[in-house]
Design a protein around this motif. Structure first.
Motif, PDB file in Angstrom:
ATOM      1  N   ARG A   1      47.419   5.831  17.643  1.00  0.00           N
ATOM      2  CA  ARG A   1      48.169   7.001  18.084  1.00  0.00           C
ATOM      3  C   ARG A   1      48.333   8.016  16.946  1.00  0.00           C
ATOM      4  NH1 ARG A   1      52.830   3.595  21.255  1.00  0.00           N
ATOM      5  NH2 ARG A   1      51.427   2.690  22.790  1.00  0.00           N
ATOM      6  N   PHE A   2      48.334   7.523  15.688  1.00  0.00           N
ATOM      7  CA  PHE A   2      48.405   8.469  14.565  1.00  0.00           C
ATOM      8  C   PHE A   2      47.241   8.234  13.590  1.00  0.00           C
ATOM      9  CE2 PHE A   2      51.672   5.240  14.480  1.00  0.00           C
ATOM     10  CZ  PHE A   2      51.450   4.549  13.308  1.00  0.00           C
ATOM     11  N   GLU A   3      46.112   7.862  14.168  1.00  0.00           N
ATOM     12  CA  GLU A   3      44.835   7.729  13.462  1.00  0.00           C
ATOM     13  C   GLU A   3      44.941   6.873  12.189  1.00  0.00           C
ATOM     14  OE1 GLU A   3      43.566  11.720  12.927  1.00  0.00           O
ATOM     15  OE2 GLU A   3      43.043  11.968  15.038  1.00  0.00           O
ATOM     16  N   ALA A   4      45.601   5.737  12.323  1.00  0.00           N
ATOM     17  CA  ALA A   4      45.714   4.829  11.174  1.00  0.00           C
ATOM     18  C   ALA A   4      45.074   3.475  11.493  1.00  0.00           C
ATOM     19  CB  ALA A   4      47.186   4.659  10.808  1.00  0.00           C
ATOM     20  N   GLU A   5      44.014   3.494  12.301  1.00  0.00           N
ATOM     21  CA  GLU A   5      43.366   2.240  12.721  1.00  0.00           C
ATOM     22  C   GLU A   5      42.863   1.421  11.532  1.00  0.00           C
ATOM     23  OE1 GLU A   5      42.578   5.271  13.693  1.00  0.00           O
ATOM     24  OE2 GLU A   5      41.997   5.371  15.789  1.00  0.00           O
ATOM     25  N   SER A   6      42.544   2.097  10.452  1.00  0.00           N
ATOM     26  CA  SER A   6      41.977   1.372   9.299  1.00  0.00           C
ATOM     27  C   SER A   6      42.983   0.405   8.668  1.00  0.00           C
ATOM     28  CB  SER A   6      41.503   2.374   8.249  1.00  0.00           C
ATOM     29  OG  SER A   6      42.607   3.157   7.835  1.00  0.00           O
ATOM     30  N   ALA A   7      44.262   0.539   9.034  1.00  0.00           N
ATOM     31  CA  ALA A   7      45.287  -0.359   8.451  1.00  0.00           C
ATOM     32  C   ALA A   7      45.380  -1.701   9.187  1.00  0.00           C
ATOM     33  CB  ALA A   7      46.647   0.330   8.474  1.00  0.00           C
ATOM     34  N   VAL A   8      44.576  -1.866  10.230  1.00  0.00           N
ATOM     35  CA  VAL A   8      44.697  -3.084  11.055  1.00  0.00           C
ATOM     36  C   VAL A   8      44.561  -4.354  10.214  1.00  0.00           C
ATOM     37  CG1 VAL A   8      43.519  -4.444  12.838  1.00  0.00           C
ATOM     38  CG2 VAL A   8      44.040  -2.048  13.248  1.00  0.00           C
ATOM     39  N   ALA A   9      43.510  -4.424   9.400  1.00  0.00           N
ATOM     40  CA  ALA A   9      43.269  -5.654   8.618  1.00  0.00           C
ATOM     41  C   ALA A   9      44.436  -5.938   7.680  1.00  0.00           C
ATOM     42  CB  ALA A   9      41.973  -5.519   7.832  1.00  0.00           C
ATOM     43  N   THR A  10      44.956  -4.868   7.054  1.00  0.00           N
ATOM     44  CA  THR A  10      46.086  -5.030   6.123  1.00  0.00           C
ATOM     45  C   THR A  10      47.328  -5.517   6.866  1.00  0.00           C
ATOM     46  OG1 THR A  10      45.188  -3.167   4.895  1.00  0.00           O
ATOM     47  CG2 THR A  10      47.420  -3.860   4.340  1.00  0.00           C
ATOM     48  N   ILE A  11      47.577  -4.923   8.032  1.00  0.00           N
ATOM     49  CA  ILE A  11      48.739  -5.339   8.830  1.00  0.00           C
ATOM     50  C   ILE A  11      48.621  -6.810   9.230  1.00  0.00           C
ATOM     51  CG2 ILE A  11      49.883  -5.024  11.075  1.00  0.00           C
ATOM     52  CD1 ILE A  11      50.602  -2.905   9.050  1.00  0.00           C
ATOM     53  N   VAL A  12      47.422  -7.180   9.669  1.00  0.00           N
ATOM     54  CA  VAL A  12      47.225  -8.569  10.109  1.00  0.00           C
ATOM     55  C   VAL A  12      47.502  -9.530   8.959  1.00  0.00           C
ATOM     56  CG1 VAL A  12      45.513 -10.276  10.864  1.00  0.00           C
ATOM     57  CG2 VAL A  12      45.629  -8.048  11.987  1.00  0.00           C
ATOM     58  N   VAL A  13      46.895  -9.287   7.811  1.00  0.00           N
ATOM     59  CA  VAL A  13      47.044 -10.253   6.715  1.00  0.00           C
ATOM     60  C   VAL A  13      48.472 -10.280   6.188  1.00  0.00           C
ATOM     61  CG1 VAL A  13      46.332  -8.741   4.769  1.00  0.00           C
ATOM     62  CG2 VAL A  13      45.932 -11.210   4.680  1.00  0.00           C
TER      63      VAL A  13
ATOM     64  N   VAL B   1      44.217 -14.952   9.936  1.00  0.00           N
ATOM     65  CA  VAL B   1      43.414 -13.819   9.438  1.00  0.00           C
ATOM     66  C   VAL B   1      42.029 -13.844  10.102  1.00  0.00           C
ATOM     67  CG1 VAL B   1      42.272 -12.893   7.380  1.00  0.00           C
ATOM     68  CG2 VAL B   1      44.673 -13.571   7.286  1.00  0.00           C
ATOM     69  N   MET B   2      41.506 -15.052  10.272  1.00  0.00           N
ATOM     70  CA  MET B   2      40.198 -15.191  10.933  1.00  0.00           C
ATOM     71  C   MET B   2      40.266 -14.699  12.390  1.00  0.00           C
ATOM     72  SD  MET B   2      37.939 -18.630  10.916  1.00  0.00           S
ATOM     73  CE  MET B   2      38.511 -19.227  12.483  1.00  0.00           C
ATOM     74  N   GLY B   3      41.398 -14.982  13.055  1.00  0.00           N
ATOM     75  CA  GLY B   3      41.589 -14.484  14.430  1.00  0.00           C
ATOM     76  C   GLY B   3      41.558 -12.970  14.467  1.00  0.00           C
ATOM     77  N   GLY B   4      42.273 -12.341  13.502  1.00  0.00           N
ATOM     78  CA  GLY B   4      42.265 -10.882  13.415  1.00  0.00           C
ATOM     79  C   GLY B   4      40.867 -10.357  13.131  1.00  0.00           C
ATOM     80  N   TYR B   5      40.150 -11.060  12.273  1.00  0.00           N
ATOM     81  CA  TYR B   5      38.779 -10.673  11.922  1.00  0.00           C
ATOM     82  C   TYR B   5      37.873 -10.701  13.162  1.00  0.00           C
ATOM     83  CZ  TYR B   5      34.069 -11.245   9.917  1.00  0.00           C
ATOM     84  OH  TYR B   5      32.727 -11.130   9.631  1.00  0.00           O
ATOM     85  N   LEU B   6      37.985 -11.762  13.947  1.00  0.00           N
ATOM     86  CA  LEU B   6      37.138 -11.906  15.151  1.00  0.00           C
ATOM     87  C   LEU B   6      37.357 -10.728  16.111  1.00  0.00           C
ATOM     88  CD1 LEU B   6      37.461 -15.730  15.920  1.00  0.00           C
ATOM     89  CD2 LEU B   6      35.447 -14.508  15.071  1.00  0.00           C
ATOM     90  N   VAL B   7      38.626 -10.398  16.350  1.00  0.00           N
ATOM     91  CA  VAL B   7      38.934  -9.286  17.260  1.00  0.00           C
ATOM     92  C   VAL B   7      38.519  -7.963  16.626  1.00  0.00           C
ATOM     93  CG1 VAL B   7      40.820  -7.998  18.344  1.00  0.00           C
ATOM     94  CG2 VAL B   7      40.768 -10.477  18.485  1.00  0.00           C
ATOM     95  N   GLY B   8      38.839  -7.812  15.328  1.00  0.00           N
ATOM     96  CA  GLY B   8      38.529  -6.563  14.633  1.00  0.00           C
ATOM     97  C   GLY B   8      37.041  -6.266  14.619  1.00  0.00           C
ATOM     98  N   VAL B   9      36.244  -7.279  14.318  1.00  0.00           N
ATOM     99  CA  VAL B   9      34.790  -7.067  14.169  1.00  0.00           C
ATOM    100  C   VAL B   9      34.084  -7.063  15.530  1.00  0.00           C
ATOM    101  CG1 VAL B   9      32.684  -8.113  13.242  1.00  0.00           C
ATOM    102  CG2 VAL B   9      34.749  -7.986  11.832  1.00  0.00           C
ATOM    103  N   HIS B  10      34.424  -8.011  16.395  1.00  0.00           N
ATOM    104  CA  HIS B  10      33.663  -8.160  17.642  1.00  0.00           C
ATOM    105  C   HIS B  10      34.209  -7.341  18.802  1.00  0.00           C
ATOM    106  CE1 HIS B  10      31.101 -11.159  15.854  1.00  0.00           C
ATOM    107  NE2 HIS B  10      32.181 -11.775  15.388  1.00  0.00           N
ATOM    108  N   LYS B  11      35.455  -6.876  18.723  1.00  0.00           N
ATOM    109  CA  LYS B  11      36.009  -6.126  19.848  1.00  0.00           C
ATOM    110  C   LYS B  11      36.357  -4.683  19.475  1.00  0.00           C
ATOM    111  CE  LYS B  11      39.427  -6.610  23.524  1.00  0.00           C
ATOM    112  NZ  LYS B  11      38.486  -6.449  24.637  1.00  0.00           N
ATOM    113  N   LEU B  12      36.881  -4.514  18.249  1.00  0.00           N
ATOM    114  CA  LEU B  12      37.371  -3.182  17.881  1.00  0.00           C
ATOM    115  C   LEU B  12      36.348  -2.377  17.084  1.00  0.00           C
ATOM    116  CD1 LEU B  12      41.000  -4.263  16.880  1.00  0.00           C
ATOM    117  CD2 LEU B  12      40.209  -3.409  19.088  1.00  0.00           C
TER     118      LEU B  12
END
Lengths: 258, 257
Positions: A79-91, A166-177
């Protein structure tokens, strides 16, 4: 006429008495435990029970939590174009909070209940009295190894849960997002600090001790047959869960308040 | 005197269970305390073992005071004791041989291979084969559990053995087998025995002396041979199992007997 402060006072006195009894119980178990002899076989058995046999339930909790975190933070941050923070938020969420708290709550339900039921059954079937007549201190034989196993094993379990989350976040981040694998991993470790990991593991150690202490205390003091054992089990899980959530706040404040 | 009890008192709230017990257990003799359900027999036994702290009075074991003794002192004192619990109280999580050898390994620090060997020898004394050694208590019948409990009680060759309702819940034949085993084991070890029971068959088989507990006190005490003509109406009613008599059958103790 009843003074309205009377029930509040009575409740406070009750809580203070229980806290005192639990502290005395823990102090006795630790004091006696360090005097020896030390029951290594009991310690190993409890470590396997807490660590190894809790791995499936904690692992499943961690992987789905990591996956949901990635999805939720992506939809929210876009919503505020900060998608790149997803990995940081997850970990950071996994390592600082969700890993230790969710693992603690799951282990409280699984292991805390089992400890209370086992010790409660031993109490009502006179097995704890039998230990005493065999010149064996029940606190040293039953309680101390469980406390140490909780303290030592839960951080190891949380470490594994963190990696799985973290691996769960990685799977969604890489394969879905649509994140690149290298990009996602770089983001994961970019802002992660030693203090984040250490605080999570410190929480896990405290939670492990709380779970074992509540399981042992309520089981050890159970009375009145099957119903008493059932009540002890319920009290062990509920009190451990509440104490985990309470302790979580104070440990977080100790590590991160400025 | 191996055990000397004087003026022993124990209450649970307003329930005065033991109200001044005086009892002597001579060295090498088997004393059985009889009394109805809820008369306080188990409380008496647990006070002697130091599992329940008495309110007042004195319990001397080999001249050493149990009442008010420190936990460390009690642990040392209990190395002289063996105990067969009413429900056997075997440790569910351990196989039979580890149950039997528990005292050897935990208190005497005997190595596991030697402890296992001694456990199997002790199991043989109570008529159990080595095949039972690796079974778990949940796989045993009631009679076998009692035998394993007896084996655990005698494995460390204690000076004093306590029996809490040793035949309760067993069929008459198995009760007789357990009574014979108790008699044999106690005499082979040269031990002193203190039992509590309300099974008169057991009393006649294992007792040298009998004491009757009623209303918180020992109301009669004497050799087993004289119990039939005790001249005490309470004892006579109890040993004959009559509902009518001076004993108040409504009397109960909630805290374990």
């Amino acid at each position: 006429m009843i003074n309205p402060l009377q029930p509040i006072g009575a409740a406070l006195i009750g809580i203070t008495q229980t806290a005192g009894r639990i502290s005395f119980f823990a102090g006795n178990a630790i004091g006696n435990g360090f005097l020896g002899p030390f029951y290594w076989r009991q310690l190993w058995r409890q470590m396997v029970e807490i660590g190894f046999y809790s791995l499936p339930v904690v692992g499943l909790t961690a992987i789905f939590t990591g996956m949901v975190l990635a999805l939720q933070s992506y939809t929210g941050f876009s919503r505020f174009e900060a998608e790149s923070a997803v990995a940081t938020i997850v970990v950071l969420s996994m390592v600082r909070e969700l890993g230790p708290v969710l693992a603690g709550l799951m282990v409280a339900g699984r292991v805390g209940a089992a400890m209370a039921a086992e010790l409660g059954t031993m109490r009502v079937t006179e097995q704890i009295d039998a230990l005493s007549t065999l010149s064996t201190d029940p606190l040293r034989y039953l309680v101390f190894p469980r406390l140490i196993a909780g303290l030592v094993t839960l951080p190891l379990l949380v470490l594994v849960a963190n990696v799985i989350g973290v691996m769960g976040g990685y799977l969604v981040g890489v394969h879905k997002l649509g994140f690149g694998p290298i990009e996602y991993l770089n983001r994961t470790f970019e802002f992660l600090e030693t203090q984040d990991v250490v605080s999570g593991l410190a929480k896990a150690a405290v939670f492990g001790f709380i779970i074992a202490l509540m399981g042992c205390y309520h089981g050890y003091h159970s009375r009145g047959g099957a119903q008493g054992v059932g009540t002890a089990t319920t009290h062990a899980v509920v009190s451990a869960s509440i104490l985990i959530l309470t302790a979580n706040y104070f440990i977080t404040e100790a590590f991160f308040s400025r | 005197m191996k055990i000397r009890i004087r003026g022993l008192r124990k209450s649970f709230g307003s329930n005065h269970v033991l109200q001044g017990i005086d009892l002597d257990v001579p060295q090498g003799q088997s004393v059985v305390v009889i009394g109805g359900s809820g008369s306080g027999k188990s409380v008496l036994l647990k006070c002697i073992l130091g599992l329940i702290e008495a309110d007042a009075g004195s319990i001397l074991v080999d001249g050493e005071e149990v009442v008010g003794a420190s936990a460390r002192r009690l642990t040392t004192l209990r190395t002289k004791f063996g105990m067969l619990f009413q429900s056997a109280a075997l440790f569910d999580s351990l196989p039979v041989w580890e149950n039997v050898a528990f005292g050897l390994m935990a208190a005497e620090r005997t190595e596991r291979p030697e402890a296992r060997e001694r456990a199997i020898q002790t199991l043989a004394k109570v008529g159990l084969t080595p095949a039972v050694a690796d079974q778990f208590p949940s796989e045993l019948s009631g009679g076998m559990k009692k035998r394993v409990g007896l084996a655990r009680a005698i494995c460390t060759a204690p000076e004093i053995i306590f029996f809490d309702e040793p035949t309760t819940g067993l069929d008459p034949i198995m009760s007789d087998v357990i009574n014979d085993l108790i008699r044999t084991c106690v005499s082979d070890l040269g031990a002193t025995a203190l039992s509590i029971t309300h099974d008169m068959g057991s009393v006649r088989k294992i007792a040298d002396r009998v004491a009757m507990l009623y209303d918180g006190a020992i109301i009669w005490e004497g050799p087993v041979a004289s119990i039939e003509d005790s001249g005490n109406p309470y004892v006579e009613q109890f040993i004959r199992g009559h509902a009518d008599g001076p004993i108040d059958v409504g009397q109960k103790v909630p805290a374990g007997g």
